[in-house]
Design an enzyme around this catalytic site. Structure first.
Site, PDB file in Angstrom:
ATOM      1  N   CYS A 162       0.840  -1.179   0.000  1.00  0.00           N
ATOM      2  CA  CYS A 162       0.000   0.000   0.000  1.00  0.00           C
ATOM      3  C   CYS A 162       0.887   1.245   0.000  1.00  0.00           C
ATOM      4  CB  CYS A 162      -0.919   0.001   1.216  1.00  0.00           C
ATOM      5  SG  CYS A 162      -1.916   1.490   1.344  1.00  0.00           S
ATOM      6  N   HIS A 163       0.705   2.092  -1.007  1.00  0.00           N
ATOM      7  CA  HIS A 163       1.547   3.281  -1.171  1.00  0.00           C
ATOM      8  C   HIS A 163       1.318   4.286  -0.045  1.00  0.00           C
ATOM      9  CE1 HIS A 163       4.230   5.911  -3.102  1.00  0.00           C
ATOM     10  NE2 HIS A 163       3.789   5.854  -4.352  1.00  0.00           N
ATOM     11  N   SER A 164       0.194   4.211   0.637  1.00  0.00           N
ATOM     12  CA  SER A 164      -0.056   5.130   1.747  1.00  0.00           C
ATOM     13  C   SER A 164       0.913   4.905   2.901  1.00  0.00           C
ATOM     14  CB  SER A 164      -1.492   4.967   2.258  1.00  0.00           C
ATOM     15  OG  SER A 164      -2.432   5.254   1.253  1.00  0.00           O
ATOM     16  N   ASN A 309       6.338   7.948   3.025  1.00  0.00           N
ATOM     17  CA  ASN A 309       6.448   8.700   1.782  1.00  0.00           C
ATOM     18  C   ASN A 309       7.194  10.007   2.036  1.00  0.00           C
ATOM     19  OD1 ASN A 309       4.723   7.295  -0.426  1.00  0.00           O
ATOM     20  ND2 ASN A 309       3.470   7.166   1.432  1.00  0.00           N
TER      21      ASN A 309
END
Length: 450
Positions: A162-164, A309
């Protein structure tokens, strides 16, 4: 092209090897961007150094045990995302529910996938877990890992996350932790750090996001750049010789200071613009991200081991005629200036924009070269001991933006030498022009012509 069907085991949940804290973790304003609510993948390929080693324990058992141990350190990854009231913010419930692990076998040799390994990799979907809807992230496992063993004993390890929760550097940091533990280390080389509060807005926004209006009058050939129909993919390698030619085309002062990224990006941007035959007065763009973990340092700096991120976008722009007709040095300077705009003050302003739910960068897809550089993510340090990394990176699978973007990746060529590989996606006719332009730029073009 080689084709195969992987024989997959039934997916199983792997939980942390020991008890972990049961708590709620907040995400940063960068993590909480709506555009990051999706699953993204990296895949790394390993060649056995000694056939049959490890002898008594299957490679999958070693990787699975290392994954369980890694989740002790990265315990939020074993949790689940929950949406807060209002729907614009996510948190991680650290529930230790686990991540998905799949063991697979493919009846082909690793070398049959190509040397060097170039995306899109043959039958890439056979190497990846099925996560269902890639944009549904709430309440699902945050990591899906498939380990595929080839007939020769080589391996592919694919992480779909999951990029979150992580960016590309964070994914590779977690993979490096798994590999460290699989190699026999007692603790990972890099210990993880959450610290998402360091990338939270603290003031009202002082600037707007970088926006470029889409040009509805762009010719049909350019419109192809927002669809995969009629597109072809080809990878290009940059080694010491190509870099030397590009560097030698610059004035001495700029040649000494230009980075590999600046050299390659400027060359690709010019060749791509020429290949797509834009009108001389059309504005064209190159969009890329810079790493807040970088040498310019935030204040306070992000700690070592930060795996959230931390990538911030920037854009260089020029008229197509000026870019292609001007000097190579001018293009390098445009790329450098775009990088230098990402200061601590800029990051703070962008965080304010993100906190309001706005996009950091909005560009016209049909006139923008989108790229990222992960050459420092996958490298020789990803070493299992009994197997060495031979290539990998972003498999060009997923949503359309991911498939159309170029990603700088490290790989080994047919001689085993390290190279930078860049996949390019263009309409077939434009690809021929691009390849010719780049061949000239990296092999034959004199200083006066650049």
């Amino acid at each position: 092209m080689t084709t195969f069907t992987a024989r997959r085991s039934k997916p199983e949940l792997v939980v942390p090897a020991r008890a972990t804290p049961c708590e709620v973790k907040s995400l940063s304003d960068v993590d909480n961007q709506q555009d990051l609510r999706l699953y993204v993948t990296i895949v790394e390929f390993f060649r056995r150094r000694v056939p049959g080693v490890p002898e008594q324990t299957a490679a999958s058992s070693i990787i699975k045990a290392a994954l369980a141990e890694a989740l002790v350190y990265y315990y939020p990854v074993a949790g689940r995302l929950r949406e807060l009231p209002g729907g614009d913010k996510l948190v991680v419930d650290c529930t230790a529910e686990g991540v998905v692990f799949v063991e697979a076998h493919a009846d082909v040799r690793l070398v049959e996938l190509g040397v060097p390994l170039e995306p899109p990799y043959p039958c890439v979907d056979e190497l990846l877990c099925d996560v269902g809807d890639v944009r549904a992230v709430v309440g699902k496992p945050l990591l899906y890992l498939q380990m595929t063993e080839f007939r020769c004993g080589g391996l592919a390890i694919a992480l779909t996350m999951c990029h979150s929760i992580v960016d590309a550097f964070g994914k590779v940091q977690l993979l490096r932790c798994i590999i460290d533990l699989a190699r026999g280390q007692e603790v990972p080389t890099i210990l993880p750090s959450w610290e998402r509060h360091l990338l939270m807005s603290s003031t009202e926004a002082t600037s707007e996001s970088y926006q470029v209006d889409n040009d509805a009058t762009s010719p049909p050939a350019h419109a192809q750049l927002v669809t995969l129909e009629g597109m072809v993919t080809r990878s290009f390698l940059f080694g010491p010789r190509e870099i030397s030619v590009l560097r030698g085309a610059l004035p001495e002062h700029l040649a000494r200071s230009a980075t590999l990224f600046e050299l390659i990006t400027a060359a690709l941007w010019r060749c791509r613009t020429a290949a797509l035959e834009y009108a001389p007065d059309e504005r064209v763009f190159v969009a890329f991200v810079t790493n807040a973990r970088g040498s310019w340092k935030r204040n306070p700096p992000l700690p070592a081991g930060f795996y959230g991120n931390a990538l911030f976008g920037t854009v260089a722009e020029a008229a197509a005629g000026e870019l292609c007709g001007g000097s190579f040095a001018d293009a390098v300077k445009l790329v450098r200036d775009a990088k230098l705009r990402v200061t601590d003050e800029h990051v703070r302003s962008v965080l304010d924009i993100m906190a309001r739910g706005k996009r950091e960068v909005e560009v016209a897809m049909n006139r923008t070269f989108i790229l990222s550089d992960i050459t420092r993510c996958g490298d020789v340090s990803l070493d299992l001991g009994w197997a060495e990394r031979v290539g990998g990176g972003v498999p060009m699978a997923g949503d359309i933006i991911t498939r159309l973007s170029s990603v700088y990746m490290s790989c080994k060529d047919v001689n085993g030498e390290e190279r930078i590989m860049v996949p390019i996606v263009l309409p077939e006719h434009a690809m021929g022009i691009f390849a010719s332009q780049l061949a000239v730029a990296t092999k034959e073009l004199a200083r006066s012509s650049l």
